[in-house]
Design a protein around this motif. Structure first.
Motif, PDB file in Angstrom:
ATOM      1  N   ASP A 191       0.844  -1.195   0.000  1.00 35.83           N
ATOM      2  CA  ASP A 191       0.000   0.000   0.000  1.00 35.83           C
ATOM      3  C   ASP A 191       0.882   1.250   0.000  1.00 35.83           C
ATOM      4  OD1 ASP A 191       0.635   0.751   2.778  1.00 35.83           O
ATOM      5  OD2 ASP A 191      -0.688  -0.898   3.363  1.00 35.83           O
ATOM      6  N   ALA A 192       0.239   2.387  -0.221  1.00 39.32           N
ATOM      7  CA  ALA A 192       0.979   3.645  -0.313  1.00 39.32           C
ATOM      8  C   ALA A 192       1.710   3.969   0.981  1.00 39.32           C
ATOM      9  CB  ALA A 192       0.025   4.777  -0.681  1.00 39.32           C
ATOM     10  N   GLY A 193       1.107   3.624   2.107  1.00 37.48           N
ATOM     11  CA  GLY A 193       1.749   3.891   3.383  1.00 37.48           C
ATOM     12  C   GLY A 193       3.080   3.186   3.507  1.00 37.48           C
ATOM     13  N   MET A 194       3.146   1.940   3.047  1.00 37.05           N
ATOM     14  CA  MET A 194       4.402   1.191   3.111  1.00 37.05           C
ATOM     15  C   MET A 194       5.451   1.807   2.187  1.00 37.05           C
ATOM     16  SD  MET A 194       3.023  -2.747   3.226  1.00 37.05           S
ATOM     17  CE  MET A 194       4.633  -3.452   3.569  1.00 37.05           C
ATOM     18  N   PHE A 195       5.039   2.207   0.987  1.00 40.05           N
ATOM     19  CA  PHE A 195       5.991   2.843   0.073  1.00 40.05           C
ATOM     20  C   PHE A 195       6.547   4.129   0.687  1.00 40.05           C
ATOM     21  CE2 PHE A 195       4.033   0.144  -3.205  1.00 40.05           C
ATOM     22  CZ  PHE A 195       5.148  -0.227  -3.929  1.00 40.05           C
ATOM     23  N   ARG A 196       5.679   4.918   1.294  1.00 39.71           N
ATOM     24  CA  ARG A 196       6.127   6.170   1.889  1.00 39.71           C
ATOM     25  C   ARG A 196       7.036   5.927   3.086  1.00 39.71           C
ATOM     26  NH1 ARG A 196       0.537   7.739   1.017  1.00 39.71           N
ATOM     27  NH2 ARG A 196       0.405   9.166  -0.764  1.00 39.71           N
ATOM     28  N   GLU A 197       6.687   4.961   3.919  1.00 37.83           N
ATOM     29  CA  GLU A 197       7.505   4.681   5.101  1.00 37.83           C
ATOM     30  C   GLU A 197       8.898   4.229   4.704  1.00 37.83           C
ATOM     31  OE1 GLU A 197       7.733   1.847   9.092  1.00 37.83           O
ATOM     32  OE2 GLU A 197       5.952   1.756   7.803  1.00 37.83           O
ATOM     33  N   PHE A 198       8.976   3.344   3.730  1.00 34.48           N
ATOM     34  CA  PHE A 198      10.291   2.863   3.297  1.00 34.48           C
ATOM     35  C   PHE A 198      11.130   4.018   2.759  1.00 34.48           C
ATOM     36  CE2 PHE A 198      13.517   0.697   0.896  1.00 34.48           C
ATOM     37  CZ  PHE A 198      13.759  -0.466   1.621  1.00 34.48           C
ATOM     38  N   ALA A 199      10.510   4.872   1.950  1.00 36.09           N
ATOM     39  CA  ALA A 199      11.234   6.013   1.393  1.00 36.09           C
ATOM     40  C   ALA A 199      11.679   6.986   2.479  1.00 36.09           C
ATOM     41  CB  ALA A 199      10.362   6.728   0.362  1.00 36.09           C
ATOM     42  N   ARG A 200      10.870   7.144   3.513  1.00 36.20           N
ATOM     43  CA  ARG A 200      11.218   8.048   4.610  1.00 36.20           C
ATOM     44  C   ARG A 200      12.415   7.511   5.387  1.00 36.20           C
ATOM     45  NH1 ARG A 200       9.998   7.781   9.803  1.00 36.20           N
ATOM     46  NH2 ARG A 200       8.429   6.147   9.485  1.00 36.20           N
ATOM     47  N   ARG A 201      12.516   6.201   5.500  1.00 39.74           N
ATOM     48  CA  ARG A 201      13.543   5.599   6.350  1.00 39.74           C
ATOM     49  C   ARG A 201      14.827   5.210   5.605  1.00 39.74           C
ATOM     50  NH1 ARG A 201      10.501   1.164   9.997  1.00 39.74           N
ATOM     51  NH2 ARG A 201      12.613   1.014  10.869  1.00 39.74           N
ATOM     52  N   MET A 236       5.849  -1.851 -10.564  1.00 37.04           N
ATOM     53  CA  MET A 236       4.418  -1.758 -10.847  1.00 37.04           C
ATOM     54  C   MET A 236       4.006  -2.917 -11.751  1.00 37.04           C
ATOM     55  SD  MET A 236       1.673  -0.167 -10.058  1.00 37.04           S
ATOM     56  CE  MET A 236       0.966  -1.813 -10.074  1.00 37.04           C
ATOM     57  N   THR A 237       3.965  -4.101 -11.148  1.00 33.37           N
ATOM     58  CA  THR A 237       3.555  -5.284 -11.893  1.00 33.37           C
ATOM     59  C   THR A 237       2.063  -5.528 -11.718  1.00 33.37           C
ATOM     60  OG1 THR A 237       4.117  -7.603 -12.360  1.00 33.37           O
ATOM     61  CG2 THR A 237       3.988  -6.959 -10.045  1.00 33.37           C
ATOM     62  N   GLU A 238       1.446  -6.087 -12.738  1.00 29.45           N
ATOM     63  CA  GLU A 238       0.024  -6.421 -12.652  1.00 29.45           C
ATOM     64  C   GLU A 238      -0.163  -7.778 -11.961  1.00 29.45           C
ATOM     65  OE1 GLU A 238       1.241  -3.945 -15.924  1.00 29.45           O
ATOM     66  OE2 GLU A 238       1.600  -6.128 -15.718  1.00 29.45           O
ATOM     67  N   PHE A 239      -1.343  -7.966 -11.388  1.00 25.94           N
ATOM     68  CA  PHE A 239      -1.730  -9.245 -10.786  1.00 25.94           C
ATOM     69  C   PHE A 239      -0.824  -9.626  -9.617  1.00 25.94           C
ATOM     70  CE2 PHE A 239      -2.304  -9.452 -15.472  1.00 25.94           C
ATOM     71  CZ  PHE A 239      -3.678  -9.254 -15.500  1.00 25.94           C
ATOM     72  N   GLY A 240      -0.306  -8.610  -8.917  1.00 24.67           N
ATOM     73  CA  GLY A 240       0.558  -8.863  -7.775  1.00 24.67           C
ATOM     74  C   GLY A 240      -0.003  -8.256  -6.507  1.00 24.67           C
ATOM     75  N   ARG A 241       0.868  -7.984  -5.552  1.00 26.87           N
ATOM     76  CA  ARG A 241       0.457  -7.474  -4.247  1.00 26.87           C
ATOM     77  C   ARG A 241       0.367  -5.948  -4.217  1.00 26.87           C
ATOM     78  NH1 ARG A 241       1.082 -11.439  -0.195  1.00 26.87           N
ATOM     79  NH2 ARG A 241       2.057 -13.363  -0.962  1.00 26.87           N
ATOM     80  N   THR A 242       1.004  -5.283  -5.168  1.00 31.83           N
ATOM     81  CA  THR A 242       1.032  -3.819  -5.177  1.00 31.83           C
ATOM     82  C   THR A 242      -0.177  -3.264  -5.921  1.00 31.83           C
ATOM     83  OG1 THR A 242       3.454  -3.810  -5.107  1.00 31.83           O
ATOM     84  CG2 THR A 242       2.375  -1.798  -5.866  1.00 31.83           C
ATOM     85  N   PRO A 243      -0.911  -2.323  -5.322  1.00 26.62           N
ATOM     86  CA  PRO A 243      -2.024  -1.687  -6.043  1.00 26.62           C
ATOM     87  C   PRO A 243      -1.490  -0.876  -7.220  1.00 26.62           C
ATOM     88  CG  PRO A 243      -2.080  -1.178  -3.681  1.00 26.62           C
ATOM     89  CD  PRO A 243      -0.754  -1.795  -3.960  1.00 26.62           C
ATOM     90  N   PHE A 244      -2.386  -0.523  -8.135  1.00 30.96           N
ATOM     91  CA  PHE A 244      -1.978   0.298  -9.273  1.00 30.96           C
ATOM     92  C   PHE A 244      -1.637   1.710  -8.801  1.00 30.96           C
ATOM     93  CE2 PHE A 244      -4.172  -2.942 -11.782  1.00 30.96           C
ATOM     94  CZ  PHE A 244      -3.269  -3.108 -12.810  1.00 30.96           C
ATOM     95  N   PHE A 245      -0.412   2.149  -9.142  1.00 33.54           N
ATOM     96  CA  PHE A 245       0.008   3.528  -8.957  1.00 33.54           C
ATOM     97  C   PHE A 245       0.611   4.011 -10.265  1.00 33.54           C
ATOM     98  CE2 PHE A 245       0.585   1.853  -4.539  1.00 33.54           C
ATOM     99  CZ  PHE A 245      -0.343   2.665  -3.903  1.00 33.54           C
ATOM    100  N   THR A 246       0.523   5.297 -10.527  1.00 35.85           N
ATOM    101  CA  THR A 246       1.169   5.874 -11.700  1.00 35.85           C
ATOM    102  C   THR A 246       2.611   6.238 -11.359  1.00 35.85           C
ATOM    103  OG1 THR A 246       0.576   8.150 -11.135  1.00 35.85           O
ATOM    104  CG2 THR A 246      -1.041   6.870 -12.415  1.00 35.85           C
ATOM    105  N   ALA A 247       3.379   6.508 -12.410  1.00 40.57           N
ATOM    106  CA  ALA A 247       4.758   6.948 -12.204  1.00 40.57           C
ATOM    107  C   ALA A 247       4.792   8.206 -11.341  1.00 40.57           C
ATOM    108  CB  ALA A 247       5.436   7.192 -13.549  1.00 40.57           C
ATOM    109  N   LYS A 248       3.888   9.138 -11.603  1.00 46.20           N
ATOM    110  CA  LYS A 248       3.847  10.375 -10.825  1.00 46.20           C
ATOM    111  C   LYS A 248       3.567  10.100  -9.355  1.00 46.20           C
ATOM    112  CE  LYS A 248       3.838  14.869 -10.371  1.00 46.20           C
ATOM    113  NZ  LYS A 248       5.119  15.621 -10.487  1.00 46.20           N
TER     114      LYS A 248
END
Length: 304
Positions: free
Chosen positions: A196-206, A215-227
């Motif tokens: 989820d977005a929270g995990m992406f943000r936390e990792f980047a913060r730390r 950004m793979t399809e049919f996986g655990r990550t929700p769809f996000f855009t490059a932006k």
């Protein structure tokens, strides 16, 4: 025209060009290109760098992504994608094909084939796609030794350390592993299968380093855009198997149509035309080059 026969060969080592892209403002978008034709199409769409996925290479060979393919297999793909496009290519190096010495061999082989960057992961064999269950991890120290070996062997190759630890060991362990890999010589970190977005943000913060998102399809990550990934703190994003998925689906539909109809008429509107293909691969440029080359006359003997 392919830079192989043109005068527009890209200047400087591929690794240096990739490093420059990562250092510039904006996120580096890396679509998967599983062969030379896909690489040319991605370049024509305006992309400045490409990704070569282990899953896509394996599937192209009719194999599952379980660490079966070899360094030589991967170099075959690197050569065609890098040569066709002239773009810097990030290559999936799986687990490094062994231990420290094997990783060093992989790095040199990939660079010689034309790779700009590689990522290696902290799984053990048989490795799995990062979005599957029951992945087995190497120790952080063993993975750090591989990263150090890669850094020692490379000339210009950009080295990304991937960690699959979040799923089985949690965020704290994944962050600790990332710090250890950076200290060992990694240029960037790839946290795999964040959910989820929270995990992406936390990792980047730390983790204060260039980060790569998947950004793979049919996986655990929700769809996000490059932006959206850029806003979450990521410098690179890959779409590893997207092109292969689309091509494979269309190819399956074609074969089903031939089996059903005894012909391809129903698929014509979905086909790339001969003219479109020739434009992509520079067919007429090759013809013109061939016609411009003067035949060499070999002397019959030494002058007396």
């Amino acid at each position: 025209m392919s830079y192989l026969i043109g005068a527009d060969a890209p200047p400087g080592p591929a690794g240096a060009r990739f490093r420059d892209l990562v250092a510039k403002p904006g996120i580096v978008q890396l679509p998967g290109a599983h062969n030379g034709l896909a690489a040319l199409q991605a370049k024509a769409a305006g992309f400045q760098a490409l990704y070569l996925s282990g899953a896509a290479m394996s599937a192209s060979m009719g194999l599952p992504d379980l660490g079966i393919i070899t360094v030589d297999d991967v170099c075959f793909f690197i050569r065609q994608v890098a040569r066709a496009s002239g773009l810097p290519v990030l290559v999936d190096g799986d687990t490094g094909y062994g231990e420290a010495l094997n990783v060093m061999h992989m790095v040199r082989a990939f660079e010689e084939a034309g790779a700009a960057a590689v990522h290696i992961e902290d799984q053990i064999l048989p490795k799995k796609c990062g979005h599957l269950n029951d992945k087995k991890l190497a120790s952080a120290d063993d993975m750090a030794a591989k990263v150090a070996a890669a850094a020692r062997a490379r000339r210009n190759l950009f080295i990304i350390a991937r960690t699959d630890a979040v799923a089985s060991e949690g965020m704290d362990a994944a962050v600790a592993r990332a710090q250890k890999y950076l200290a060992a010589g990694a240029d960037a970190i790839f946290p795999e299968a964040l959910t989820d977005a929270g995990m992406f943000r936390e990792f980047a913060r730390r983790v204060k380093a260039p980060l790569l998102a998947n950004m793979t399809e049919f996986g655990r990550t929700p769809f996000f855009t490059a932006k959206e990934f850029e806003e979450m703190g990521y410098r690179m994003v890959i779409w590893p198997v997207s092109a292969l998925r689309v091509a494979a689906k269309a190819q399956g539909d074609l074969y089903a149509t031939i089996a059903r109809d005894g012909g391809t008429r129903a698929m014509l509107e979905r086909m790339q035309t001969r003219k479109e293909l020739y434009n992509v691969i520079g067919y007429h440029d090759y013809e013109a080059l061939d016609a411009s080359i003067v035949s060499t006359i070999t002397p019959e003997g030494m002058p007396r």
